[in-house]
Design a protein around this motif. Structure first.
Motif, short mmCIF file in Angstrom:
data_model
loop_
_atom_site.label_atom_id
_atom_site.label_comp_id
_atom_site.label_asym_id
_atom_site.label_seq_id
_atom_site.Cartn_x
_atom_site.Cartn_y
_atom_site.Cartn_z
N TYR A 169 32.57 59.45 39.81
CA TYR A 169 33.38 59.96 40.86
C TYR A 169 32.89 61.16 41.54
O TYR A 169 33.32 61.04 42.75
CB TYR A 169 34.69 60.46 40.23
N MET A 170 32.11 62.00 41.21
CA MET A 170 31.50 62.99 41.75
C MET A 170 30.55 62.36 42.96
O MET A 170 30.69 62.68 44.01
CB MET A 170 30.72 63.97 41.05
N GLU A 171 29.83 61.39 42.51
CA GLU A 171 28.73 60.68 43.47
C GLU A 171 29.51 59.99 44.61
O GLU A 171 29.20 59.95 45.84
CB GLU A 171 27.97 59.95 42.76
N ASP A 172 30.84 59.21 44.40
CA ASP A 172 31.40 58.65 45.12
C ASP A 172 32.35 59.52 46.21
O ASP A 172 32.41 59.27 47.23
CB ASP A 172 32.78 57.86 44.54
N SER A 173 32.38 60.75 45.85
CA SER A 173 32.83 61.72 46.60
C SER A 173 32.06 62.61 47.39
O SER A 173 32.25 63.90 47.85
CB SER A 173 34.03 62.64 45.87
N ASP A 174 30.86 62.68 46.82
CA ASP A 174 29.83 63.29 47.62
C ASP A 174 29.91 64.75 47.17
O ASP A 174 29.62 65.83 47.91
CB ASP A 174 29.58 63.15 48.89
N LEU A 175 30.06 65.14 46.02
CA LEU A 175 30.37 66.40 45.33
C LEU A 175 29.39 66.79 44.36
O LEU A 175 28.95 65.86 43.70
CB LEU A 175 31.60 66.57 44.79
N ASN A 176 28.67 68.03 44.11
CA ASN A 176 27.86 68.50 43.33
C ASN A 176 28.54 69.29 42.37
O ASN A 176 29.97 69.71 42.32
CB ASN A 176 26.75 69.17 43.84
N ILE A 177 28.00 69.74 41.22
CA ILE A 177 28.52 70.63 40.02
C ILE A 177 29.18 71.71 40.85
O ILE A 177 30.19 72.14 40.29
CB ILE A 177 27.63 70.84 39.07
N THR A 178 28.47 72.26 41.51
CA THR A 178 28.93 73.81 42.08
C THR A 178 29.81 73.68 43.02
O THR A 178 31.09 74.42 42.76
CB THR A 178 27.63 74.42 43.04
N GLN A 179 30.06 72.64 43.72
CA GLN A 179 31.32 72.43 44.59
C GLN A 179 32.41 72.15 43.78
O GLN A 179 33.78 72.74 43.91
CB GLN A 179 30.79 71.26 45.58
N LEU A 180 32.41 71.26 42.73
CA LEU A 180 33.51 70.69 41.97
C LEU A 180 33.92 71.96 41.18
O LEU A 180 35.32 72.26 41.15
CB LEU A 180 33.32 69.68 41.25
N SER A 181 33.11 72.76 40.71
CA SER A 181 33.51 73.99 40.01
C SER A 181 34.47 74.84 40.73
O SER A 181 35.31 75.44 40.35
CB SER A 181 32.13 74.59 39.56
N LYS A 182 33.98 75.05 41.83
CA LYS A 182 34.68 75.98 42.65
C LYS A 182 36.01 75.57 43.34
O LYS A 182 36.94 76.29 43.13
CB LYS A 182 33.83 76.32 43.96
N ILE A 183 36.26 74.16 43.35
CA ILE A 183 37.16 73.72 43.80
C ILE A 183 38.33 73.63 42.63
O ILE A 183 39.52 73.82 42.83
CB ILE A 183 37.23 72.23 44.44
N ILE A 184 38.05 73.21 41.49
CA ILE A 184 38.99 73.08 40.39
C ILE A 184 39.11 74.42 39.61
O ILE A 184 40.09 74.22 38.82
CB ILE A 184 38.84 71.91 39.53
N GLY A 185 38.25 75.51 39.66
CA GLY A 185 38.29 76.38 38.91
C GLY A 185 37.59 76.24 37.32
O GLY A 185 38.52 76.89 36.72
N VAL A 186 36.79 75.56 37.45
CA VAL A 186 36.22 75.29 36.09
C VAL A 186 34.72 75.61 35.86
O VAL A 186 33.98 75.32 37.10
CB VAL A 186 36.45 73.63 35.42
N THR A 187 34.13 76.11 35.08
CA THR A 187 32.68 76.69 34.94
C THR A 187 31.70 75.62 35.30
O THR A 187 32.07 74.33 34.77
CB THR A 187 32.53 77.46 33.70
#
Length: 77
Positions: free
Chosen positions: A18-36
């Motif tokens: 799902y991250m690849e499909d949305s072109d998101l990396n770990i750092t970006q997703l972490s900031k967006i959803i508030g998870v380490t």
């Protein structure tokens, strides 16, 4: 990809897809959803012993998928 091994079944997380499909990396997703980043990384790498319900809900809500789409119980090797 094995995270939890119970007999002949394992639980896998499809977060990386799902991250690849949305072109998101770990750092970006972490900031967006508030998870380490470490927590996200453990799900991406399927290296977790337990699924945190709060984290799972945040992940599933972000990608607009069900729990069963994000986490699967499959036959082990």
């Amino acid at each position: 990809m094995i995270s939890v091994d119970v007999g002949q079944k394992i639980v896998i997380c499809n977060l990386q897809k799902y991250m690849e499909d949305s072109d998101l990396n770990i750092t970006q997703l972490s900031k967006i959803i508030g998870v380490t980043q470490n927590t996200i990384r453990s799900y991406v790498q399927n290296r977790f012993n337990r699924i945190d319900c709060e984290v799972a809900i945040k992940i599933c809500n972000h990608f607009d998928v069900s729990f069963g789409e994000m986490f699967e119980i499959v036959k082990g090797n």
